[in-house]
Structures are given as C-alpha cells and as structure tokens.
Motif scaffolding. Sequence first.
Motif, PDB file in Angstrom:
ATOM      1  N   THR A   1       0.925  -1.233  -0.006  1.00 12.83           N
ATOM      2  CA  THR A   1       0.042  -0.109  -0.043  1.00 12.83           C
ATOM      3  C   THR A   1       1.021   1.249  -0.190  1.00 12.83           C
ATOM      4  O   THR A   1       0.634   2.095  -0.822  1.00 12.83           O
ATOM      5  N   ALA A   2       1.827   1.172   0.933  1.00 11.52           N
ATOM      6  CA  ALA A   2       2.804   2.385   1.046  1.00 11.52           C
ATOM      7  C   ALA A   2       3.600   2.556  -0.368  1.00 11.52           C
ATOM      8  O   ALA A   2       3.606   3.656  -0.905  1.00 11.52           O
ATOM      9  N   ARG A   3       3.791   1.435  -1.081  1.00 11.43           N
ATOM     10  CA  ARG A   3       4.700   1.630  -2.289  1.00 11.43           C
ATOM     11  C   ARG A   3       3.770   2.055  -3.399  1.00 11.43           C
ATOM     12  O   ARG A   3       4.284   2.954  -4.129  1.00 11.43           O
ATOM     13  N   LEU A   4       2.579   1.612  -3.605  1.00 10.43           N
ATOM     14  CA  LEU A   4       1.772   2.031  -4.538  1.00 10.43           C
ATOM     15  C   LEU A   4       1.091   3.464  -4.486  1.00 10.43           C
ATOM     16  O   LEU A   4       1.266   3.981  -5.297  1.00 10.43           O
ATOM     17  N   VAL A   5       0.716   3.855  -3.318  1.00  8.02           N
ATOM     18  CA  VAL A   5       0.105   5.097  -3.137  1.00  8.02           C
ATOM     19  C   VAL A   5       1.180   6.375  -3.387  1.00  8.02           C
ATOM     20  O   VAL A   5       0.767   7.312  -3.895  1.00  8.02           O
ATOM     21  N   GLN A   6       2.375   5.902  -2.793  1.00  9.29           N
ATOM     22  CA  GLN A   6       3.537   7.005  -3.379  1.00  9.29           C
ATOM     23  C   GLN A   6       3.920   6.999  -4.704  1.00  9.29           C
ATOM     24  O   GLN A   6       4.599   8.121  -5.013  1.00  9.29           O
ATOM     25  N   GLU A   7       3.303   6.222  -5.608  1.00  7.41           N
ATOM     26  CA  GLU A   7       3.677   6.416  -6.960  1.00  7.41           C
ATOM     27  C   GLU A   7       2.635   7.419  -7.547  1.00  7.41           C
ATOM     28  O   GLU A   7       2.731   7.747  -8.698  1.00  7.41           O
ATOM     29  N   LEU A   8       1.460   7.568  -6.989  1.00  2.01           N
ATOM     30  CA  LEU A   8       0.415   8.459  -7.412  1.00  2.01           C
ATOM     31  C   LEU A   8       1.017   9.559  -7.697  1.00  2.01           C
ATOM     32  O   LEU A   8       1.549  10.436  -6.627  1.00  2.01           O
ATOM     33  N   PRO A   9       0.540  10.441  -8.756  1.00  2.88           N
ATOM     34  CA  PRO A   9       1.193  12.030  -8.721  1.00  2.88           C
ATOM     35  C   PRO A   9       0.440  13.023  -7.954  1.00  2.88           C
ATOM     36  O   PRO A   9       0.864  13.997  -7.745  1.00  2.88           O
ATOM     37  N   ALA A  10      -0.700  12.647  -7.659  1.00  7.58           N
ATOM     38  CA  ALA A  10      -1.656  13.529  -6.812  1.00  7.58           C
ATOM     39  C   ALA A  10      -2.743  12.929  -5.849  1.00  7.58           C
ATOM     40  O   ALA A  10      -2.639  11.772  -5.922  1.00  7.58           O
ATOM     41  N   GLU A  11      -3.076  14.034  -4.985  1.00  5.96           N
ATOM     42  CA  GLU A  11      -4.206  13.384  -4.196  1.00  5.96           C
ATOM     43  C   GLU A  11      -5.459  12.926  -4.935  1.00  5.96           C
ATOM     44  O   GLU A  11      -5.522  13.493  -5.899  1.00  5.96           O
ATOM     45  N   PRO A  12      -6.281  12.189  -4.348  1.00 10.68           N
ATOM     46  CA  PRO A  12      -6.031  11.414  -3.375  1.00 10.68           C
ATOM     47  C   PRO A  12      -5.143  10.155  -3.443  1.00 10.68           C
ATOM     48  O   PRO A  12      -5.387   9.380  -4.365  1.00 10.68           O
ATOM     49  N   ARG A  13      -4.192   9.908  -2.450  1.00 16.28           N
ATOM     50  CA  ARG A  13      -3.471   8.912  -2.556  1.00 16.28           C
ATOM     51  C   ARG A  13      -3.843   7.697  -1.762  1.00 16.28           C
ATOM     52  O   ARG A  13      -3.659   7.473  -0.649  1.00 16.28           O
ATOM     53  N   CYS A  14      -4.568   6.966  -2.608  1.00 14.37           N
ATOM     54  CA  CYS A  14      -5.019   5.802  -2.105  1.00 14.37           C
ATOM     55  C   CYS A  14      -5.375   4.438  -3.153  1.00 14.37           C
ATOM     56  O   CYS A  14      -4.890   4.694  -4.361  1.00 14.37           O
ATOM     57  N   VAL A  15      -5.453   3.211  -2.711  1.00 16.24           N
ATOM     58  CA  VAL A  15      -5.302   2.191  -3.502  1.00 16.24           C
ATOM     59  C   VAL A  15      -6.233   1.183  -3.090  1.00 16.24           C
ATOM     60  O   VAL A  15      -6.680   1.084  -1.718  1.00 16.24           O
ATOM     61  N   THR A  16      -6.868   0.300  -3.922  1.00 12.65           N
ATOM     62  CA  THR A  16      -7.863  -0.612  -3.796  1.00 12.65           C
ATOM     63  C   THR A  16      -7.093  -2.031  -3.660  1.00 12.65           C
ATOM     64  O   THR A  16      -6.189  -2.106  -4.052  1.00 12.65           O
ATOM     65  N   ALA A  17      -7.705  -2.983  -3.020  1.00 12.13           N
ATOM     66  CA  ALA A  17      -7.269  -4.279  -2.858  1.00 12.13           C
ATOM     67  C   ALA A  17      -6.983  -5.005  -4.362  1.00 12.13           C
ATOM     68  O   ALA A  17      -6.139  -5.611  -4.557  1.00 12.13           O
ATOM     69  N   ALA A  18      -8.032  -4.575  -5.170  1.00 15.59           N
ATOM     70  CA  ALA A  18      -7.970  -5.134  -6.612  1.00 15.59           C
ATOM     71  C   ALA A  18      -6.626  -4.462  -7.202  1.00 15.59           C
ATOM     72  O   ALA A  18      -6.000  -5.230  -7.931  1.00 15.59           O
ATOM     73  N   ALA A  19      -6.402  -3.293  -7.043  1.00 15.23           N
ATOM     74  CA  ALA A  19      -5.186  -2.572  -7.896  1.00 15.23           C
ATOM     75  C   ALA A  19      -3.988  -3.261  -7.068  1.00 15.23           C
ATOM     76  O   ALA A  19      -3.031  -3.413  -8.077  1.00 15.23           O
ATOM     77  N   ILE A  20      -3.743  -3.580  -5.947  1.00 15.55           N
ATOM     78  CA  ILE A  20      -2.669  -4.379  -5.339  1.00 15.55           C
ATOM     79  C   ILE A  20      -2.403  -5.536  -5.976  1.00 15.55           C
ATOM     80  O   ILE A  20      -1.556  -5.889  -6.451  1.00 15.55           O
ATOM     81  N   TRP A  21      -3.410  -6.192  -6.004  1.00 19.49           N
ATOM     82  CA  TRP A  21      -3.593  -7.883  -6.735  1.00 19.49           C
ATOM     83  C   TRP A  21      -3.261  -7.713  -8.225  1.00 19.49           C
ATOM     84  O   TRP A  21      -2.658  -8.604  -8.601  1.00 19.49           O
ATOM     85  N   GLU A  22      -3.647  -6.617  -9.022  1.00 17.30           N
ATOM     86  CA  GLU A  22      -3.294  -6.604 -10.245  1.00 17.30           C
ATOM     87  C   GLU A  22      -1.915  -6.447 -10.554  1.00 17.30           C
ATOM     88  O   GLU A  22      -1.265  -6.872 -11.698  1.00 17.30           O
ATOM     89  N   HIS A  23      -0.740  -5.845  -9.654  1.00 11.66           N
ATOM     90  CA  HIS A  23       0.368  -5.674  -9.921  1.00 11.66           C
ATOM     91  C   HIS A  23       0.991  -7.030  -9.810  1.00 11.66           C
ATOM     92  O   HIS A  23       1.277  -7.546  -8.730  1.00 11.66           O
ATOM     93  N   GLU A  24       1.735  -7.517 -10.634  1.00  5.82           N
ATOM     94  CA  GLU A  24       2.331  -8.739 -10.787  1.00  5.82           C
ATOM     95  C   GLU A  24       3.392  -9.191  -9.523  1.00  5.82           C
ATOM     96  O   GLU A  24       3.396 -10.252  -8.686  1.00  5.82           O
ATOM     97  N   PRO A  25       4.339  -8.006  -9.332  1.00  7.78           N
ATOM     98  CA  PRO A  25       5.217  -8.415  -8.050  1.00  7.78           C
ATOM     99  C   PRO A  25       4.634  -8.192  -6.863  1.00  7.78           C
ATOM    100  O   PRO A  25       4.830  -9.015  -6.002  1.00  7.78           O
ATOM    101  N   ALA A  26       3.488  -7.461  -6.580  1.00  6.38           N
ATOM    102  CA  ALA A  26       2.681  -7.486  -5.381  1.00  6.38           C
ATOM    103  C   ALA A  26       2.012  -9.031  -5.225  1.00  6.38           C
ATOM    104  O   ALA A  26       1.938  -9.832  -4.338  1.00  6.38           O
TER     105      ALA A  26
END
Length: 242
Positions: free
Chosen positions: A46-71
């Motif tokens: 969660t910390a890794r992915l939200v810090q990649e976002l260019p602007a607010e709101p910096r948040c992520v869904t469980a599905a978005a985490i799961w879609e990233h192959e390394p995660a």
Amino acid sequence: MTSQADRAAFDGFPGIGKATAIPNLFFTAVLPKLTAPGDLLAFLWTARLVQELPAEPRCVTAAAIWEHEPARLSFETLASGRPGLEAGLQRCLELRALLALEARTATGAETFYFVNNPASRRAIARARAGRLELRPGAAVAPLRAPEERPGIFRLYEEHIGTITPLVAEKLAEAESVYPPEWIEAAFREAAELNVRNWRYIQRMLENWALEGRPDETPGRDALEDAKRRYLGGSLGHIARYR
C-alpha cells in the motif's frame, strides 16, 4: 524449481534512486504487532503504490494491489495469495497503520486504503464531505519501467558527489521541470568544462528554458511554445530556484 528470475543475478541497489518512504514509527509501533507475513506485505505494498500516485487522493484498492504482478507474486509466495492480502489489509486497519473508506463509484461500492498520515486524513474528510471524488482508476499506481537513461540523482552522484537532503529536493524539482535530455546534456557540458557544481548546472537549465539551447536548430519552437511545453505556461518553477 528455480525460475529464470531467481537465477538472474541482482546487481545491488543504486547509490541513490527513487525509494518508498516508511516512517520510523512503523518499526516500533506497528511492526512488532503484525502477526503474519501478509500483514507486513499489505502495508508495504500500500505504501509503495500510493507513493507512485502523482496527486491526491493517494489511495489504492485491494484489486489494484492484486493486479500488480510483483505484489501478487509476493503474496502467493509468502502469504497464501489473495486471502493473505485481504487479511493483511484488515490487520493493518485494526492497528490503524492504514485507513479505509468505502465509496460508491460507477462500478459499485469500492474500499479505498490509505496510509494513516495527515494528508490521508484530510483526503478522507474531504471525500466524506463530498469535496473529493474517489475513483478506482485514479487509485491504480503504475509501476514504472526501469529508466533507459541515467536519472538526475545518479548523474549528480557520478559527476558532483554526495547528495544532501536539501540538494535532493532541488534535484527532484528540476527533474519535474526539465526534459531528461536537457538534464543529461547540462551535466555532460559541465563535466567537459570540469565544473562540478549544481548551481552552475541549474543556471544552465534556467538559461536554456528562457533562451533555448545553443545546439537547437533555427526552426525550434518559439519561446512561448517552449514555456508551455516544458514549464506549464509560465516561469514559476524557475522563479522558485532563485
């Protein structure tokens, strides 16, 4: 069975580069209370992915985490897959390391996860007040491909020396303002003149933005076009350097 990725040699981390910021308090107040590998992975991803976002709101869904192959691979290897991700997110919520907000979107109800910090708390308050829209697409942080050309931090480290926090801020701002080829050319020109000074390189970039690069052809964009193209229509970014 050892995969090709496992067999590939890791060359080590660079001297400086993009990094995920983890508060020191996490190691004393949160980490000792985590009880499963998925708990730790949920927070880290969660910390890794939200810090990649260019602007607010910096948040992520469980599905978005799961879609990233390394995660996904890390959860499949260490934390029983998707159930480990869901359980880890819940544990982080219980410890208030993460915050969650359920919002109605065009595709239905979605739960958005935030790292618990002041910016996230403000974003959640604004969303609850109807002043900030949470959208699944905006909460998916793309993992960046490895840079093909050396980044500004590596160039500084190779040509000038150790990067202090103050210099790091200036480098990050310059990287967001000037094209990569300009930055690389400025470091190269300074090196040829044996000038190992960031202020010199910074001034060079400022002059190029104002007047154009000397090696550009006569048919280059007009100055106002260059300003809009590289500086968003004004010289505000440059003015902050002075």
